[in-house]
Each structure stands twice: as structure tokens, then as C-alpha cells.
Design an enzyme around this catalytic site. Structure first.
Site, PDB file in Angstrom:
ATOM      1  CE  LYS A  10     -14.568 -39.196   1.636  1.00 49.30           C
ATOM      2  NZ  LYS A  10     -14.681 -39.039   0.169  1.00 49.30           N
ATOM      3  CB  ALA A  96     -20.676 -49.030  -1.138  1.00 51.30           C
ATOM      4  CB  ALA A  97     -22.399 -43.912   0.191  1.00 49.33           C
ATOM      5  CG  LEU A  99     -21.153 -40.262   1.774  1.00 47.58           C
ATOM      6  CD1 LEU A  99     -22.447 -40.458   2.303  1.00 47.58           C
ATOM      7  CD2 LEU A  99     -21.063 -38.656   1.499  1.00 47.58           C
ATOM      8  N   GLY A 101     -17.876 -43.833   5.162  1.00 45.90           N
ATOM      9  CA  GLY A 101     -18.486 -44.552   6.381  1.00 45.90           C
ATOM     10  C   GLY A 101     -17.534 -45.406   7.160  1.00 45.90           C
ATOM     11  CB  SER A 104     -16.049 -42.465   9.508  1.00 46.16           C
ATOM     12  OG  SER A 104     -16.121 -41.137  10.527  1.00 46.16           O
ATOM     13  CG  ASP A 136     -11.071 -41.502   2.374  1.00 44.63           C
ATOM     14  OD1 ASP A 136     -10.216 -40.915   1.824  1.00 44.63           O
ATOM     15  OD2 ASP A 136     -11.921 -42.022   1.629  1.00 44.63           O
TER      16      ASP A 136
END
Length: 284
Positions: A10, A96-97, A99, A101, A104, A136
Site C-alpha cells: 500500500k 520496514a519500508a 509499504l 508488507g 499485507s 494497517d
């Protein structure tokens, strides 16, 4: 039987922090959407009552620190499942970006185990389970585009933004979400991005409007800790991206690009700054 689930990344088109709550979390307002960069999760039932995780990525935990493991454990305990599961994570999303991950992967695990074990859990119930794992995860269960409020778990679905290319670039650093939020001084935020104006731009399918309304109050914190994130933003704009923002708490920076002809130049230009660069589409 094997179950396969995609776990897309995301990005935050806008992220605002309103105030710190009594429970220690921050009250946020975010508009999130998904991009076509995804992990692939494979799940298979095992006769032994245990959870096993493997991955081709050598840099992620494969025990209780892994959110997919935590998701499987939660399902087993909550629904009294006395069977085991083998989960393989084919990782494509940087870790750890900013996004989501891990979130998700957890969402895909919840969806997959619901099918694998025929539990009949409703989407609403899956989102509530997801909220126990991370802020998230409920969004990652639903996908699409949504306004997220509360600590990120309250979702209002929206139309998808106008289709475009997205170039993602992650510098070779990891950012702690907890540290970034811990340093946010919500009473000192001068410029708050507008969820209302971003929503209007999306509903009007105005690409220029979406680019204009991009905003993330966590940038100030992360850019002070990691100046290279700011340099990456400047490089992306200089190379011709139409709108540029840091996603989540960072350090990944994304650029929205309307013309496909611009993508190779931006992609190749950013490879000089960092190895992890991806050119993808919005997932609509």
C-alpha cells in the site's frame, strides 16, 4: 489442498496525525491505496498441530515475530483449530519500508486460512481480527482505496484514484514506525494535508488534483532522522515525476507518473541512488 493469496503493497496518498490518544496510539487520518507490487503467500494444511513458515528472503523472522505467524496463531486460538499449517512467503515488498508488507502478509494469511479451514469468517470479522495484529491489517484485508481513521483501523471505502504509473524507491535504511510516531509533536504540526480535498480529487478523477493534495506529516520527522529520504524526493521530482511523497513512516518514496514514456528515465535515474526501485501500476 494449497491456498494462494496475493499480498499487495500500500501507499499513503495522504497521512495526517491529529492528536495522541489516551491509549498511547495517535489519532490519524489517511487515504491509502494499493499498488501492483505484491508478496505471494502459499498455505498448506499439515497433520501436526503446529505453524511453520518459510521464505526465500533471508532477512525476515520466521517465528512469532512474523505477522503472518501471529495471524495464523490468532486464527487457531480464536476458532479452536487443532490442525497445523505450512506457510511460504514469497517476498517482493521491501521490509520496514512504509509499504505495509508485513501487514499485507498477515491479511493474506487471515483470508487464506479462512478458506483453507472453511471457517466462514465474515469480512467484518476478519478486519476486527486484523486490527488486533496491526493498524494497517484491516485495510490490507479489504484492499482498494480507503479513508482510514482512528488508529488506522476504521475504514471508509472510496473510488480508486485515476490510473497512473508509480515508481517506488527505498533507500538502504530501515525506519522504525514506533520511533517516528514517538517523535511526532501533533500540536506543532503547521501544515495538515486535507483528506477532504484528496477525496474530492479522487472522486473527480483528477490526476493533477491528487498530485497537488499529496501530503504526509511524518515526513518532517523521518527526513530529520534520515536526510537521504529528502534527497530521494528531490531526485524523483527533478527526474520528472508528477507528484512525490514518502509512504507511511518511510523510508520508501513514491512518484506518481501519468506518462509511460517518463517511467524508464525516472526508474533508471533513481537506480543511481538506491538498488530497490520498482515501476508498477496502481492496483485498480
Amino acid at each position: 489442498m494449497k491456498i494462494y493469496e496475493k499480498a499487495p503493497a500500500k501507499i499513503n496518498l495522504m497521512l495526517d496525525v491529529l492528536h495522541k490518544r489516551s491509549d498511547g496510539y495517535h489519532e490519524v487520518e489517511m487515504i491509502m491505496t494499493m499498488v501492483d507490487l505484491a508478496d505471494r503467500i502459499e498455505m498448506e494444511e499439515m497433520p501436526r498441530d503446529t505453524i511453520m513458515i518459510s521464505s526465500q528472503a533471508g532477512y525476515i523472522p520466521l517465528d512469532e515475530k512474523n505477522l503472518a505467524f501471529q495471524a495464523a496463531k490468532l486464527v487457531k486460538e480464536r476458532y479452536d483449530v487443532k490442525k497445523g499449517v505450512y506457510i511460504h512467503l514469497d517476498k517482493k515488498i521491501p521490509v520496514a519500508a512504509g509499504l505495509a508488507g508485513g501487514s499485507s502478509d498477515a491479511a493474506a494469511t487471515l483470508r487464506g486460512l479462512n478458506k483453507l479451514w472453511g471457517l466462514g469468517i465474515s469480512d467484518e470479522e476478519l478486519r476486527l481480527l486484523g486490527a488486533e495484529l496491526g493498524s494497517d491489517v484491516p485495510f490490507c484485508i479489504t484492499g482498494g482505496t480507503a479513508l482510514a481513521t482512528g488508529r488506522g483501523e476504521k475504514l471508509t471505502m472510496m473510488p480508486n484514484p485515476p490510473q497512473c504509473w508509480v515508481v517506488l524507491a527505498k533507500p538502504p535504511i530501515n525506519v522504525s514506525t514506533a520511533e517516528v510516531y514517538g517523535r511526532v509533536k501533533s500540536d506543532r504540526i503547521v501544515h495538515h494535508p486535507s483528506a477532504q480535498r484528496m477525496e474530492e480529487a479522487i472522486r473527480n478523477q483528477s490526476f493533477a488534483g491528487v498530485c497537488q493534495e499529496l501530503g504526509n506529516v511524518l515526513e518532517d520527522v523521518t527526513l530529520k532522522l534520515h536526510p537521504e529520504v529528502g534527497q530521494l524526493k528531490e531526485a524523483m521530482l527533478r527526474l520528472g515525476a508528477d507528484g512525490v511523497l514518502m509512504s507511511g513512516s518511510g523510508p520508501t518514496v513514491f512518484g506518481l507518473i501519468s506518462k509511460e514514456s517518463k517511467v524508464p528515465r525516472i526508474y533508471n535515474g533513481l537506480r543511481g541512488f538506491c538498488k530497490e526501485v520498482y515501476a508498477v501500476r496502481l492496483l485498480t
